[in-house]
Write a protein that holds these residues in place. Structure first.
Motif, PDB file in Angstrom:
ATOM      1  N   LEU A 241       0.827  -1.208   0.000  1.00 22.28           N
ATOM      2  CA  LEU A 241       0.000   0.000   0.000  1.00 22.28           C
ATOM      3  C   LEU A 241       0.859   1.255   0.000  1.00 22.28           C
ATOM      4  O   LEU A 241       0.608   2.190  -0.775  1.00 22.28           O
ATOM      5  N   SER A 242       1.880   1.299   0.827  1.00 20.53           N
ATOM      6  CA  SER A 242       2.740   2.490   0.886  1.00 20.53           C
ATOM      7  C   SER A 242       3.500   2.688  -0.424  1.00 20.53           C
ATOM      8  O   SER A 242       3.744   3.819  -0.849  1.00 20.53           O
ATOM      9  N   ASN A 243       3.869   1.585  -1.104  1.00 16.52           N
ATOM     10  CA  ASN A 243       4.543   1.707  -2.398  1.00 16.52           C
ATOM     11  C   ASN A 243       3.636   2.373  -3.428  1.00 16.52           C
ATOM     12  O   ASN A 243       4.055   3.242  -4.188  1.00 16.52           O
ATOM     13  N   TYR A 244       2.381   1.940  -3.467  1.00 10.55           N
ATOM     14  CA  TYR A 244       1.437   2.539  -4.411  1.00 10.55           C
ATOM     15  C   TYR A 244       1.152   3.995  -4.054  1.00 10.55           C
ATOM     16  O   TYR A 244       1.027   4.849  -4.942  1.00 10.55           O
ATOM     17  N   MET A 245       1.047   4.293  -2.769  1.00 10.35           N
ATOM     18  CA  MET A 245       0.836   5.667  -2.341  1.00 10.35           C
ATOM     19  C   MET A 245       2.016   6.555  -2.742  1.00 10.35           C
ATOM     20  O   MET A 245       1.833   7.694  -3.182  1.00 10.35           O
ATOM     21  N   THR A 246       3.211   6.027  -2.602  1.00 13.81           N
ATOM     22  CA  THR A 246       4.402   6.789  -2.974  1.00 13.81           C
ATOM     23  C   THR A 246       4.440   7.045  -4.472  1.00 13.81           C
ATOM     24  O   THR A 246       4.775   8.144  -4.923  1.00 13.81           O
ATOM     25  N   LEU A 247       4.086   6.027  -5.271  1.00 13.58           N
ATOM     26  CA  LEU A 247       4.048   6.198  -6.724  1.00 13.58           C
ATOM     27  C   LEU A 247       3.058   7.291  -7.121  1.00 13.58           C
ATOM     28  O   LEU A 247       3.349   8.135  -7.984  1.00 13.58           O
ATOM     29  N   ARG A 248       1.905   7.300  -6.477  1.00 16.07           N
ATOM     30  CA  ARG A 248       0.910   8.328  -6.788  1.00 16.07           C
ATOM     31  C   ARG A 248       1.394   9.707  -6.356  1.00 16.07           C
ATOM     32  O   ARG A 248       1.219  10.689  -7.078  1.00 16.07           O
ATOM     33  N   ALA A 249       2.006   9.773  -5.177  1.00 14.35           N
ATOM     34  CA  ALA A 249       2.533  11.053  -4.699  1.00 14.35           C
ATOM     35  C   ALA A 249       3.583  11.607  -5.654  1.00 14.35           C
ATOM     36  O   ALA A 249       3.586  12.801  -5.978  1.00 14.35           O
ATOM     37  N   LYS A 250       4.460  10.745  -6.132  1.00 16.44           N
ATOM     38  CA  LYS A 250       5.502  11.173  -7.069  1.00 16.44           C
ATOM     39  C   LYS A 250       4.890  11.677  -8.368  1.00 16.44           C
ATOM     40  O   LYS A 250       5.336  12.679  -8.939  1.00 16.44           O
ATOM     41  N   ALA A 251       3.848  10.993  -8.844  1.00 16.01           N
ATOM     42  CA  ALA A 251       3.183  11.427 -10.078  1.00 16.01           C
ATOM     43  C   ALA A 251       2.543  12.797  -9.884  1.00 16.01           C
ATOM     44  O   ALA A 251       2.637  13.673 -10.762  1.00 16.01           O
ATOM     45  N   LEU A 252       1.887  13.010  -8.737  1.00 13.53           N
ATOM     46  CA  LEU A 252       1.255  14.304  -8.471  1.00 13.53           C
ATOM     47  C   LEU A 252       2.293  15.413  -8.341  1.00 13.53           C
ATOM     48  O   LEU A 252       2.083  16.541  -8.796  1.00 13.53           O
ATOM     49  N   LEU A 253       3.418  15.104  -7.731  1.00  9.87           N
ATOM     50  CA  LEU A 253       4.487  16.095  -7.578  1.00  9.87           C
ATOM     51  C   LEU A 253       5.101  16.470  -8.921  1.00  9.87           C
ATOM     52  O   LEU A 253       5.468  17.623  -9.151  1.00  9.87           O
ATOM     53  N   GLN A 254       5.186  15.501  -9.816  1.00  8.53           N
ATOM     54  CA  GLN A 254       5.816  15.736 -11.112  1.00  8.53           C
ATOM     55  C   GLN A 254       4.865  16.333 -12.132  1.00  8.53           C
ATOM     56  O   GLN A 254       5.270  17.128 -12.986  1.00  8.53           O
ATOM     57  N   GLN A 255       3.599  15.954 -12.063  1.00  9.99           N
ATOM     58  CA  GLN A 255       2.681  16.274 -13.158  1.00  9.99           C
ATOM     59  C   GLN A 255       1.616  17.307 -12.809  1.00  9.99           C
ATOM     60  O   GLN A 255       0.779  17.630 -13.645  1.00  9.99           O
ATOM     61  N   THR A 256       1.627  17.827 -11.583  1.00 10.30           N
ATOM     62  CA  THR A 256       0.672  18.867 -11.211  1.00 10.30           C
ATOM     63  C   THR A 256       1.396  20.032 -10.558  1.00 10.30           C
ATOM     64  O   THR A 256       2.577  19.924 -10.186  1.00 10.30           O
ATOM     65  N   THR A 257       0.685  21.125 -10.407  1.00 11.63           N
ATOM     66  CA  THR A 257       1.243  22.299  -9.725  1.00 11.63           C
ATOM     67  C   THR A 257       0.691  22.442  -8.313  1.00 11.63           C
ATOM     68  O   THR A 257       0.896  23.476  -7.671  1.00 11.63           O
ATOM     69  N   LYS A 258      -0.004  21.433  -7.835  1.00 13.36           N
ATOM     70  CA  LYS A 258      -0.521  21.479  -6.471  1.00 13.36           C
ATOM     71  C   LYS A 258       0.623  21.580  -5.465  1.00 13.36           C
ATOM     72  O   LYS A 258       1.705  21.024  -5.681  1.00 13.36           O
ATOM     73  N   SER A 259       0.372  22.274  -4.368  1.00 14.12           N
ATOM     74  CA  SER A 259       1.385  22.384  -3.326  1.00 14.12           C
ATOM     75  C   SER A 259       1.550  21.045  -2.621  1.00 14.12           C
ATOM     76  O   SER A 259       0.693  20.153  -2.721  1.00 14.12           O
ATOM     77  N   VAL A 260       2.657  20.903  -1.885  1.00 11.40           N
ATOM     78  CA  VAL A 260       2.897  19.677  -1.128  1.00 11.40           C
ATOM     79  C   VAL A 260       1.763  19.441  -0.139  1.00 11.40           C
ATOM     80  O   VAL A 260       1.284  18.310   0.027  1.00 11.40           O
ATOM     81  N   ALA A 261       1.301  20.494   0.503  1.00 12.44           N
ATOM     82  CA  ALA A 261       0.198  20.368   1.461  1.00 12.44           C
ATOM     83  C   ALA A 261      -1.078  19.895   0.773  1.00 12.44           C
ATOM     84  O   ALA A 261      -1.781  19.013   1.280  1.00 12.44           O
ATOM     85  N   GLU A 262      -1.374  20.457  -0.397  1.00 10.33           N
ATOM     86  CA  GLU A 262      -2.583  20.064  -1.129  1.00 10.33           C
ATOM     87  C   GLU A 262      -2.527  18.598  -1.537  1.00 10.33           C
ATOM     88  O   GLU A 262      -3.536  17.876  -1.468  1.00 10.33           O
ATOM     89  N   ILE A 263      -1.367  18.146  -1.956  1.00  5.74           N
ATOM     90  CA  ILE A 263      -1.208  16.741  -2.343  1.00  5.74           C
ATOM     91  C   ILE A 263      -1.392  15.837  -1.127  1.00  5.74           C
ATOM     92  O   ILE A 263      -2.052  14.796  -1.189  1.00  5.74           O
ATOM     93  N   GLY A 264      -0.827  16.248   0.003  1.00  8.42           N
ATOM     94  CA  GLY A 264      -0.980  15.474   1.228  1.00  8.42           C
ATOM     95  C   GLY A 264      -2.432  15.332   1.638  1.00  8.42           C
ATOM     96  O   GLY A 264      -2.902  14.233   1.960  1.00  8.42           O
ATOM     97  N   TYR A 265      -3.166  16.448   1.602  1.00  7.52           N
ATOM     98  CA  TYR A 265      -4.589  16.409   1.953  1.00  7.52           C
ATOM     99  C   TYR A 265      -5.364  15.521   0.966  1.00  7.52           C
ATOM    100  O   TYR A 265      -6.242  14.747   1.358  1.00  7.52           O
TER     101      TYR A 265
END
Length: 294
Positions: A241-265
């Motif tokens: 589960l944490s591996n998949y969550m990390t993959l999604r987090a990395k994709a959001l960090l790379q492909q969106t302009t959302k802030s780190v806080a917004e991605i976390g929420y």
């Protein structure tokens, strides 16, 4: 039982000395291995994909639940976290052919493991892990391996992009070759549960659930879910589960302009600091540092 997290780790145990062009890709000839460590022959897992082309086979393979003995003029597939082992003939695991290794993030844009398995079904756990090539298909597949190998060793600034393009062509040609083959094999119960568990994780569009919640969706206990996942992948359900969550987090960090806080929420963390801590525990760096990397 060893799990190879990086391609470089496997290459070290295979004693392959050629230089990689990217951490997510390598190709070598079987005769380039030497003094292979027993960990690379004994049952083990990888977190990346492997395609082997055998012009001549001198060993038996165990890929998942399938034993493969005759691989001459054949291609074989090994998916992430699919058990693999080699039984050499007369101590020689080699033969004539190639081994091509790549991770899902070698593609641009980066792909998820399940995207690759969906697009190229021969990587799925319930697909046959090897296919004999008929005479009309053999030259085409061999030439593609030859071309990728030659490009891999060129001293050219564009070779990574060219190798990536040739890899896609190879995957598409293999898909055409094996597409009409009757290569489906039944999954064991614990493998089916693991596949269903990962499918549920991939369906999440906002917040992730607890292991207990996923187990409830599957009508099993959390303990049984964890046992099935561990037996299939070699790692815990929590780690999957944490591996998949990390993959999604990395994709959001790379492909969106959302802030780190917004991605976390968005991913279900109550506090941004908890997301930062989670990401750093899995990647070794903060989300902000990861985002700044080229």
């Amino acid at each position: 039982m060893k799990t190879y997290q990086q391609i470089a780790d496997l290459l070290k145990d295979l004693n392959v000395t050629s230089t990689s062009i990217d951490s997510g890709f390598h190709i070598f000839k079987f005769n380039e291995t030497n003094n292979i460590a027993k960990e690379a022959l004994n049952p083990h897992f990888k977190t990346f994909f492997t395609i082997d082309f055998y012009a001549d086979n001198q060993s038996k393979r165990q890929i998942g639940a399938t034993k493969v003995e005759d691989l001459t003029n054949a291609i074989a597939f090994n998916s992430p976290l699919q058990l693999f082992s080699v039984q050499p003939f007369e101590g020689n695991p080699g033969g004539e052919g190639y081994s091509l290794l790549f991770s899902s993030d070698f593609f641009v844009p980066k792909k998820h493991q399940y995207e690759i398995q969906h697009e190229f079904p021969f990587f799925k756990l319930n697909s046959s892990p090897s296919y004999k090539l008929i005479p009309s298909d053999l030259p085409l597949i061999k030439n593609l391996f030859d071309t990728i190998y030659e490009e891999f060793h060129k001293n050219d600034t564009h070779k990574v992009e060219l190798v990536r393009s040739y890899l896609i062509v190879l995957l598409l040609q293999i898909k055409r070759v094996v597409g009409n083959a009757n290569g489906t094999i039944p999954l064991k119960r614990y493998q089916e549960i693991t596949a269903d568990f990962e499918a549920l994780i991939l369906k999440e569009t906002t917040k992730y659930k607890t292991i207990a919640a996923y187990a409830q969706q599957l009508n099993i206990t959390p303990i049984y879910l964890s046992e099935c996942v561990k037996k299939t992948t070699g790692i815990s359900s929590k780690k999957v589960l944490s591996n998949y969550m990390t993959l999604r987090a990395k994709a959001l960090l790379q492909q969106t302009t959302k802030s780190v806080a917004e991605i976390g929420y968005a991913m279900g963390f109550q506090e941004p600091t908890n997301f930062v801590k989670f990401f750093k525990n899995n990647e070794g760096i903060t989300p902000a540092t990861f985002r700044k990397r080229p």
